[in-house]
Design a protein around this motif. Structure first.
Motif, short mmCIF file in Angstrom:
data_model
loop_
_atom_site.label_atom_id
_atom_site.label_comp_id
_atom_site.label_asym_id
_atom_site.label_seq_id
_atom_site.Cartn_x
_atom_site.Cartn_y
_atom_site.Cartn_z
N THR A 17 10.09 75.68 -9.82
CA THR A 17 9.70 77.01 -10.30
C THR A 17 9.84 77.17 -11.81
O THR A 17 9.42 78.19 -12.35
CB THR A 17 10.48 78.11 -9.57
OG1 THR A 17 11.89 77.90 -9.75
CG2 THR A 17 10.15 78.13 -8.09
N GLN A 18 10.38 76.18 -12.50
CA GLN A 18 10.48 76.26 -13.95
C GLN A 18 9.13 76.19 -14.63
O GLN A 18 9.00 76.58 -15.79
CB GLN A 18 11.38 75.13 -14.49
CG GLN A 18 12.82 75.22 -14.05
CD GLN A 18 13.49 76.51 -14.51
OE1 GLN A 18 13.45 76.85 -15.67
NE2 GLN A 18 14.10 77.20 -13.57
N PRO A 38 7.27 82.72 -7.79
CA PRO A 38 6.10 81.84 -7.89
C PRO A 38 5.96 80.86 -6.72
O PRO A 38 4.86 80.36 -6.46
CB PRO A 38 6.33 81.08 -9.19
CG PRO A 38 7.81 81.04 -9.33
CD PRO A 38 8.30 82.34 -8.75
N LEU A 39 7.03 80.57 -5.99
CA LEU A 39 6.98 79.56 -4.93
C LEU A 39 6.28 80.12 -3.70
O LEU A 39 6.70 81.12 -3.13
CB LEU A 39 8.41 79.12 -4.57
CG LEU A 39 8.54 77.97 -3.59
CD1 LEU A 39 8.02 76.68 -4.20
CD2 LEU A 39 10.00 77.80 -3.18
N VAL A 67 -3.46 71.23 -10.74
CA VAL A 67 -3.66 72.67 -10.82
C VAL A 67 -4.93 72.96 -10.05
O VAL A 67 -6.01 72.48 -10.40
CB VAL A 67 -3.78 73.16 -12.28
CG1 VAL A 67 -4.06 74.64 -12.33
CG2 VAL A 67 -2.50 72.83 -13.04
N ALA A 68 -4.78 73.68 -8.95
CA ALA A 68 -5.90 73.96 -8.05
C ALA A 68 -6.59 75.26 -8.47
O ALA A 68 -6.04 76.06 -9.22
CB ALA A 68 -5.40 74.06 -6.62
N GLY A 69 -7.77 75.45 -7.94
CA GLY A 69 -8.48 76.69 -8.18
C GLY A 69 -7.73 77.86 -7.57
O GLY A 69 -6.90 77.70 -6.68
N GLY A 70 -8.00 79.04 -8.07
CA GLY A 70 -7.37 80.23 -7.50
C GLY A 70 -5.97 80.47 -8.05
O GLY A 70 -5.21 81.25 -7.48
N GLY A 71 -5.59 79.77 -9.12
CA GLY A 71 -4.31 80.01 -9.74
C GLY A 71 -3.12 79.42 -9.02
O GLY A 71 -2.04 79.99 -9.00
N ALA A 72 -3.29 78.26 -8.42
CA ALA A 72 -2.18 77.58 -7.74
C ALA A 72 -1.93 76.23 -8.40
O ALA A 72 -2.83 75.60 -8.93
CB ALA A 72 -2.49 77.39 -6.26
N LEU A 88 0.34 80.60 -9.94
CA LEU A 88 0.35 80.77 -11.39
C LEU A 88 -0.19 82.15 -11.72
O LEU A 88 -1.24 82.54 -11.23
CB LEU A 88 -0.51 79.70 -12.06
CG LEU A 88 -0.10 78.25 -11.78
CD1 LEU A 88 -1.09 77.31 -12.43
CD2 LEU A 88 1.30 77.99 -12.26
N ARG A 89 0.51 82.88 -12.56
CA ARG A 89 0.06 84.25 -12.90
C ARG A 89 -0.18 84.40 -14.36
O ARG A 89 0.40 83.87 -15.18
CB ARG A 89 1.13 85.25 -12.46
CG ARG A 89 1.30 85.19 -10.98
CD ARG A 89 2.46 86.04 -10.54
NE ARG A 89 2.76 85.64 -9.17
CZ ARG A 89 2.98 86.48 -8.22
NH1 ARG A 89 2.98 87.75 -8.45
NH2 ARG A 89 3.23 86.08 -7.02
#
Length: 81
Positions: free
Chosen positions: A17-18, A25-26, A52-57, A80-81
């Protein structure tokens, strides 16, 4: 005292989570517990962004090892936000 799987699992969550902002985030964590940590042995915890996947993950590979021997391996999914 022996470091059991739950403790080492917590270490992997902290490391994973760092790389993401936010207070939660987890979104998923899959771990494989291979061995326990013996007394007086040091452990190394690593977390590397695998993709890093689509959709912010993001997918993060996590690992706990001692003396080059894997104790815990796994993958975390982060929002990811």
């Amino acid at each position: 005292m022996i470091a059991h799987g739950l403790l080492m699992g917590a270490w992997t969550m902290q490391a994973a989570t760092q790389v993401a902002a936010g207070d939660r985030p987890l979104t998923a964590l899959r771990l494989r517990f291979r061995r326990y940590l013996r007394p007086a042995h040091q452990a190394t915890v690593t977390a590397k962004v695998a993709e890093v996947a689509g959709g912010g993950a993001a997918h993060v590979d996590v690992r706990v090892e001692s003396g080059g021997t894997p104790l815990v391996t796994g993958r975390a999914e982060l929002a990811l936000r």
